[in-house]
Write a protein that holds these residues in place. Structure first.
Motif, short mmCIF file in Angstrom:
data_model
loop_
_atom_site.label_atom_id
_atom_site.label_comp_id
_atom_site.label_asym_id
_atom_site.label_seq_id
_atom_site.Cartn_x
_atom_site.Cartn_y
_atom_site.Cartn_z
N ARG A 507 -23.86 -83.63 -92.38
CA ARG A 507 -22.77 -82.73 -92.74
C ARG A 507 -22.11 -82.25 -91.46
N PHE A 508 -20.83 -82.54 -91.30
CA PHE A 508 -20.14 -82.23 -90.06
C PHE A 508 -19.45 -80.87 -90.16
N GLY A 509 -19.15 -80.32 -88.99
CA GLY A 509 -18.60 -78.97 -88.92
C GLY A 509 -17.10 -78.93 -89.09
N THR A 510 -16.51 -77.81 -88.72
CA THR A 510 -15.09 -77.58 -88.92
C THR A 510 -14.24 -78.40 -87.96
N VAL A 511 -12.98 -78.54 -88.33
CA VAL A 511 -11.99 -79.18 -87.46
C VAL A 511 -10.77 -78.27 -87.43
N VAL A 512 -9.83 -78.56 -86.54
CA VAL A 512 -8.58 -77.81 -86.49
C VAL A 512 -7.44 -78.80 -86.36
N GLY A 513 -6.43 -78.63 -87.21
CA GLY A 513 -5.26 -79.49 -87.13
C GLY A 513 -5.29 -80.70 -88.03
N SER A 514 -6.40 -80.93 -88.74
CA SER A 514 -6.48 -82.05 -89.68
C SER A 514 -7.52 -81.72 -90.74
#
Length: 524
Positions: A507-514
């Motif tokens: 389970r991957f963490g947050t992203v910004v811009g997509s």
């Protein structure tokens, strides 16, 4: 026309100062480029560029994609030399660095505009660190500025540059129209009247530009991405046009930093206030050209043209919106290089022009704030644009997944993977192996978890390899709208069956811009 001021006689200290500024930009842009995690739109372009056995075959296969050919030709040529996906970053940064050099050393602009333009988000990130075809527009636009003086005696050079600009991206066709409008009104409003040869020169450039525009549209249309457009069914065309003219600022809200946009989303009243402020800044910026009617008319027409494009064809992101800023910078540079004799405008408008310049400087300063946010996200918060790189590292760390087939919903989540791993990817909605999603109605527009699980079992049996599935986090039964017209349906029964048949491995963490973060499952 304009006369380029030579920089040969600049003091040595000024040259050293400019060199230092450019080196700071290059260091910052290079660091952002290295840290930026390429995402699907970037890799999609490379996948398209590498199709076919030769350039002609590649151009044939990319027909209808939605972008003209210049970017793909550059990527194909660079890949033939380097032989690695890293050409994405190399080509993008090289183009941006060349444009930055021209901005600092060759364009005649006030220092404030130069610095704010150079360190705005579009210059250091969106047109440099991010590998897209919009940085080429900035480079070609700056070349047009530097070539403007030659238009007085030879329209061929500018015509060729206009044609090239039109084939960098569809939005730049509007910019070509803006430059031609600027030139046309400059001719008809000039006093005394220019000689007939000046009109012939303009006609030559316009004719060559028209060929370039036609070539762009022949390459782009008819598009196979038939869902990747605004749905105008049931809309009144006249009202849409009027809305584009009256609410232009609503299409350029991305000029605000993310911190402001978060307020806009959270508070409706704040949205109205900031929309009004953006209108004031944008229309106020036009007043910076109030003493130059041709320039102000051209900038206004480009603004309205982009608004119409965003309204009638597809919405504009920041990378598209920022092209208007680049056009404004270019027109300002051209006008700064002129002596002003015989050009119609508003006389004695010092106060109006100063107000307009202040508005434009504030707009550019907002882009610098956005650039600072990008630096913070990359080096302090360390929040990536996409988790595809992390997934690639995870796949490579698992020898049992070396030959796994990877599928995802939405399908486009697999498009970034060829940059990081060599695993085959399967497109669920089109029911085929591939790396390039076609946003077409000739696909499974509605999917359920049961459909995904059934397809995974079929691939496991036919290919005899592990199957990896990338999905958004499954939390509760829901019907999700994805992309333009896709839908994913989650029912309690399907969720239970899916979780029983698969193992959640990451389970991957947050992203910004997509939206490129996800859970990763392996079919048991």
């Amino acid at each position: 026309m304009a006369v380029i001021v030579s920089v040969v006689d600049e003091p040595r200290s000024a040259k050293l100062g400019k060199a230092l500024i450019l080196m700071v930009w290059l260091a910052l842009a290079s660091a952002l480029c290295r840290s930026e995690t390429v995402w699907r739109d970037e890799v999609r372009a490379l996948s398209l560029a590498l199709q076919g056995d030769n350039f002609i075959d590649m151009l044939r296969r990319m027909h209808g994609e939605g972008h003209p050919a210049v970017w793909y030709i550059l990527l194909r040529a660079a890949y033939a030399v380097v032989g690695s996906p890293v050409v994405l970053k190399i080509v993008a940064l090289t183009i941006a660095a060349t444009a930055a050099y021209l901005l600092v050393f060759r364009l005649k602009l006030p220092l404030s505009i130069t610095l704010l333009s150079l360190f705005g988000s579009f210059s250091i990130f969106d047109y440099a660190a991010m590998s897209r075809n919009y940085g080429i527009s900035m480079l070609v636009i700056f070349l047009i500025v530097l070539s403007w003086e030659k238009a007085a005696c030879n329209g061929i050079l500018l015509g060729l540059l206009f044609a090239l600009l039109a084939n960098t991206n569809v939005h730049s066709v509007v910019l070509v129209g803006g430059f031609l409008a600027y030139w046309f009104f400059d001719l008809i409003l000039a006093r005394p009247r220019p000689p007939l040869t000046a009109y012939r020169t303009f006609a030559t450039a316009a004719a060559i530009a028209a060929v370039g525009i036609v070539l762009c549209f022949v390459t782009v249309y008819p598009t196979f991405n038939d869902t990747g457009q605004n749905d105008l069914s049931g809309e009144n065309f006249a009202l849409l046009v009027l809305r584009a003219f009256a609410l232009t600022s609503s299409h350029f809200m991305a000029f605000y930093p993310n911190s402001v946009l978060e307020l806009v989303v959270a508070y409706p009243l704040a949205a109205q206030i900031f929309a009004a402020l953006m209108s004031a800044l944008i229309y106020g910026s036009l007043l910076a050209l109030a003493n130059r009617w041709p320039a102000m008319i051209a900038a206004g027409l480009v603004l309205l043209g982009l608004s119409l494009l965003f309204t009638l064809v597809y919405p504009g992101g920041y990378r598209h919106q920022a092209l208007w800023l680049v056009f404004m910078i270019a027109i300002t540079a051209i006008e700064s290089q002129r002596d002003g004799a015989g050009v119609a405008g508003i006389e004695s408008v010092g106060g109006i022009v100063k107000f307009g310049r202040l508005c434009f400087l504030i707009l550019l300063a907002l882009q610098v704030v956005s650039g600072v946010e990008k630096v913070h996200q990359a080096f302090i918060a360390e929040i990536p644009l996409s988790r595809s790189k992390d997934l690639g590292a995870f796949i490579q760390s698992r020898p049992d997944l070396k030959d796994a087939v990877i599928m995802a919903d939405p399908d486009y989540l697999v498009e970034a993977l060829p940059y990081y791993v060599r695993n085959r990817t399967y497109l669920l909605r089109e029911e085929r192996f591939g790396t390039i999603v076609r946003y077409t109605r000739n696909a499974r527009l509605s999917l359920s978890l049961a459909d995904i699980l059934q397809t995974a079992h079929r691939l496991q049996q036919s290919e005899r390899v592990p199957v990896v599935i990338r999905l958004d986090q499954i939390t509760a039964p829901v019907s999700l709208r994805e992309s333009y017209v896709w839908r994913l349906i989650l029912t309690p029964e399907d969720i239970s069956a899916f979780q029983s048949a698969t193992s959640l491995v990451k389970r991957f963490g947050t992203v910004v811009g997509s939206d490129e973060t996800f859970d990763v499952y392996v079919l048991k």
